[in-house]
Design an enzyme around this catalytic site. Structure first.
Site, PDB file in Angstrom:
ATOM      1  N   GLU A   8       0.607  -1.314  -0.028  1.00  0.00           N
ATOM      2  CA  GLU A   8      -0.030  -0.047   0.030  1.00  0.00           C
ATOM      3  C   GLU A   8       0.960   1.221  -0.066  1.00  0.00           C
ATOM      4  O   GLU A   8       0.401   2.333  -0.573  1.00  0.00           O
ATOM      5  CB  GLU A   8      -0.944  -0.162   1.178  1.00  0.00           C
ATOM      6  CG  GLU A   8      -2.065  -1.111   1.258  1.00  0.00           C
ATOM      7  CD  GLU A   8      -2.910  -0.844   0.228  1.00  0.00           C
ATOM      8  OE1 GLU A   8      -3.341   0.115  -0.291  1.00  0.00           O
ATOM      9  OE2 GLU A   8      -3.343  -1.891  -0.466  1.00  0.00           O
ATOM     10  N   SER A  45     -45.240 -35.307  38.863  1.00  0.00           N
ATOM     11  CA  SER A  45     -44.690 -35.708  40.412  1.00  0.00           C
ATOM     12  C   SER A  45     -43.442 -35.249  40.671  1.00  0.00           C
ATOM     13  O   SER A  45     -43.147 -35.220  41.784  1.00  0.00           O
ATOM     14  CB  SER A  45     -44.748 -37.204  40.252  1.00  0.00           C
ATOM     15  OG  SER A  45     -45.991 -38.018  40.047  1.00  0.00           O
TER      16      SER A  45
END
Length: 811
Positions: free
Chosen positions: A86, A473
């Site tokens: 770059e 239960s």
């Protein structure tokens, strides 16, 4: 010669005029440049992340995947690759590179195009933070001026650090740190030279040059960066040759890279390794509730109470339990059918046939290309797979000639397959039934594991916190606990005899509850009635203590009394609860009588690691309130241990522990199956049922469907935990009035008359070698749909997000 000098003078004058104009425009534009506060006080959008208590990622939320990294932590090889690709003269120019501009202009003139640009890294920072990407003279001018201003305010390393963290690199990856994990599955500091070159090549065109979308173009760009690194003197010829000769880099192999969908690969690249989607979603909701939509950008880190070991064990146990249930009820047939053209079919056509079908963890989607009773050939994601032998056993009924055409496995059928490793592949299916598992520390309420359903991607409904279901239960222990406070004791003898309530009593239709087998024992101790889950005894106990008292009493355990109307059906678990509430209730028995509040968020940190909030839970025996007598908790624990050793929970004897206790639960028509149990260190609740309540099939009780999940989880959770026996508390007296030594409150009179005399056959039931008992569903209790939302306890948060001092949150 005069005619030659005139054009030169004119050009010179034009140059002076242009320079003057540019200077004037610059002088006018400079004061209007934006403030650099965004750069000097850099606050990038960092996603919300959720972690286990031992540091493993559970989930990530936010549009931008980003990890901020300091320039000192960036590998030199990556810095060099970026500069080569770059801005080679980055550390030399003042923000704009005159030589670079001239070189790009000459290159573009010679090629007749615009192949090379001249933007420096500083100019790219200016563009990324302040400007659009439109190509106009004004934008370029502002870009140059901003670059100069940035260079006057920040050092070169600060500018490069901003660039490395801010730049977009494809696949929702912002910054090179996340890109390294996205494309290579490794932290930034571990990348190699070829990988650094590939990453450095991405800024030019991240959508076109990334190795997920276009591996070939990415490789070409990578080679260009490597050559530029050699030209810039960052690497020598040998390093270049080695890098170019290295195999193609990428997170996955070339075949899979070519075959898998872009979306699938991108998601997998940064996917957490712990199966904690329901936990992560709960944490996300807490964060958004406290911080709003900014929660996705502030870099907040939520540390949960979950441990990786427990969560993975819970997930595996639930998946195995649901799969076992599903296999017990047979293969239903293919999910769908695709129309395939006659003759040879290309992979592209087969991919199209699969359409939008998704994999669910290890249950992979495939399309059948050939099928017979001996062999099935399927295709998925570029791979052709042959399945035979035992891999066809589960689906064999739908391969037979007599199978219905609408359910038969044939060419074009969309099926599920699973890789069994050395055993090859098998045809399976997506279960329709759902399940949930929650475990927590009974002393603090810290949630250790939470799985809210079979697969979060398929259903985000959290059955742990949202599903209001009948407990059957598994609710009886709370009624029995209430009875202990009304002068009953485990040795009390009650009558297991038929009951009938006429319409005049019920106010509607007659009710004649039954035991599972339709038979009645007669006189039986309270202890053994719980062990054998006797419905008639539970109803008679509730009659004795009154439903109103029981409704008020269960509030001590954290239940919403309004969801348990004061009727006799409460004795059989006819109210509604969530697994979250059940775990809260059973924790009281496990910790000796204290009410704790389950919580799932341990700490919340900001992006800099400062603690914003911390949960300070009430602790059993210290700050938590006592809600039942210690003797009550001990007696209930004693009875529920018997449930595990000789009652409906005897499957758990495979754990070979004497310190576990619990209770099964099954509702009418086998709609809900539960198991709630614990030892002094862990409470766990498992549930199974359909999201829209319906019969799961005869025999699918709590002991058959839910208990195996609980056992598999507890085997892992208690693996390194020594057995712990609970000491006998003071204030209990013993008696053998029931045929065995048992205990009762010392201040209560021992009930003798009018208790029936204990027959010999009843004493025999107390023998340790008595046969296991299979619990049955309750009768005449209508199922309840899980339509109501449960409010999960939340953390209270400090008002200012910037608060630097940790806030202690007391619950």
């Amino acid at each position: 010669m005069r005619w030659v000098l005139y054009p030169i003078a004119a050009l010179f004058a034009l140059a002076i005029l242009g320079a003057a104009t540019l200077a004037a425009v610059s002088l006018y534009a400079w004061p209007n440049l934006p403030s650099l506060e965004t750069l000097t006080d850099y606050r990038p959008r960092i996603p919300l992340r959720v972690y286990t208590s031992d540091g493993h990622l559970l989930g990530e939320f936010g549009e931008e995947r980003r990890d901020v990294v300091r320039i000192a932590d960036v590998p030199p090889v990556l810095k060099q690759a970026i500069l080569a690709a770059e801005d080679e003269r980055f550390y030399e120019h003042p923000g704009i590179d005159i030589f670079g501009i001239a070189r790009a202009a000459l290159a573009n003139l010679s090629t007749g195009g615009r192949g090379q640009g001249a933007s420096t890294i500083t100019m790219q920072v200016a563009r990324n933070f302040f400007l659009s990407r439109e190509k106009t003279f004004n934008r370029k001018l502002y870009e140059i001026l901003l670059a100069l201003k940035i260079e006057r305010s920040l050092s070169k390393d600060q500018i490069l650090e901003l660039y490395i963290n801010q730049i977009y690199l494809g696949q929702r990856a912002y910054g090179f740190s996340v890109a390294a994990r996205t494309y290579f599955g490794k932290p930034l500091e571990e990348i190699t030279l070829p990988e650094a070159a590939m990453l450095a090549g991405l800024p030019k065109a991240p959508s076109a040059f990334n190795p997920v979308v276009n591996p070939a173009r990415a490789a070409v760009r990578q080679q260009y960066v490597l050559r530029r690194m050699k030209e810039a003197g960052f690497i020598d010829a040998a390093a270049l040759e080695d890098a170019l000769a290295a195999p193609p880099v990428g997170r996955e192999g070339a075949a899979r890279t070519a075959a898998a969908s872009v979306e699938e690969r991108a998601d997998n690249a940064y996917r957490p390794t712990v199966h904690g989607d329901y936990v992560a979603e709960m944490a996300r909701q807490i964060a958004v509730e406290q911080f709003g939509e900014q929660a996705y950008e502030l870099g907040i880190r939520i540390v949960t109470t979950i441990t990786r070991k427990d969560q993975e064990a819970a997930y595996a146990a639930l998946r195995e339990g649901v799969t076992d249930y599903d296999r017990r009820h047979g293969y239903r047939g293919p999910e769908a059918f695709a129309t395939l053209p006659e003759g040879a079919v290309s992979d592209e056509q087969l991919d199209e046939a699969l359409g939008e079908s998704h994999d669910y963890d290890d249950l992979l989607v495939a399309v059948v290309t050939e099928a017979s009773t001996k062999e099935v050939k399927v295709y998925r994601r570029g791979e052709h797979i042959r399945i035979a032998g035992s891999g066809l056993r589960f689906a064999a009924p739908m391969l037979a000639a007599k199978a219905p055409q609408s359910r038969r496995i044939r060419r074009g059928a969309i099926v599920r397959i699973r890789d069994l490793g050395d055993k090859g592949w098998e045809i399976t299916q997506l279960p329709q039934v759902q399940s949930a598992l929650l475990s927590l520390d009974p002393n603090t309420g810290a949630v250790l594991a939470l799985v809210g359903g079979f697969d979060f991607a398929r259903s985000k409904f959290n059955h742990v916190t949202q599903a209001q279901r009948q407990p059957g239960s598994s609710f009886k222990p709370f009624i029995y606990s209430a009875a202990l406070e009304r002068e009953f004791w485990p040795g009390s003898i009650l009558d297991d005899a038929p009951l009938y309530f006429p319409p005049g009593t019920t106010g509607s239709q007659a009710w004649e509850p039954k035991n599972y087998d339709g038979r009645f024992t007669g006189p039986i101790t309270m202890r053994d009635a719980l062990v054998r889950s006797k419905n008639m005894v539970s109803i008679r106990l509730l009659q004795a203590i009154t439903p109103g008292y029981a409704q008020d009493y269960i509030g001590r355990f954290g239940f919403d009394s309004a969801k348990h109307p004061p009727y006799l059906t409460m004795a059989l678990g006819a109210g509604t609860v969530t697994p979250w509430e059940m775990a809260t209730g059973y924790a009281v028995f496990a910790n000796g009588g204290y009410r704790i509040e389950p919580y799932i968020v341990k700490e919340i940190h900001d992006a800099e690691g400062r603690v914003l909030a911390r949960t300070d839970p009430p602790v059993a025996g210290e700050s938590a309130p006592r809600v039942i007598d210690e003797r009550n908790a001990w007696l209930m624990d004693s009875m529920m241990r018997d449930v595990m050793s000789r009652g409906t929970g005897t499957r758990a004897r495979t754990l070979k522990r004497s310190d576990i206790a619990g209770k099964t639960g099954t509702t009418n028509d086998y709609v809900d199956a539960w198991f709630a149990g614990y030892n002094p260190d862990v409470v766990a609740v498992s549930w199974m049922g359909f999201s829209q309540p319906r019969n799961m099939g005869r025999g699918e009780t709590g002991g058959a469907a839910a208990l195996p999940i609980w056992i598999d989880y507890m085997r892992a959770a208690l693996e390194s935990s020594p057995q712990r026996e609970r000491p006998l508390p003071q204030g209990l007296s013993s008696s053998r009035a029931s045929g065995r030594t048992d205990y009762y409150y010392a201040e209560n009179p021992l009930p003798v008359a009018p208790t029936p005399e204990v027959p010999d056959w009843l004493r025999e039931m107390f023998a340790s070698d008595s046969q296991p008992v299979q619990e049955a569903p309750q009768e005449a209790i209508p199922p309840v749909a899980p339509a109501q939302q449960v409010q999960v306890p939340r953390m209270q948060m400090p008002a200012p997000v910037e608060e630097r001092t940790p806030v202690i949150i007391r619950r």
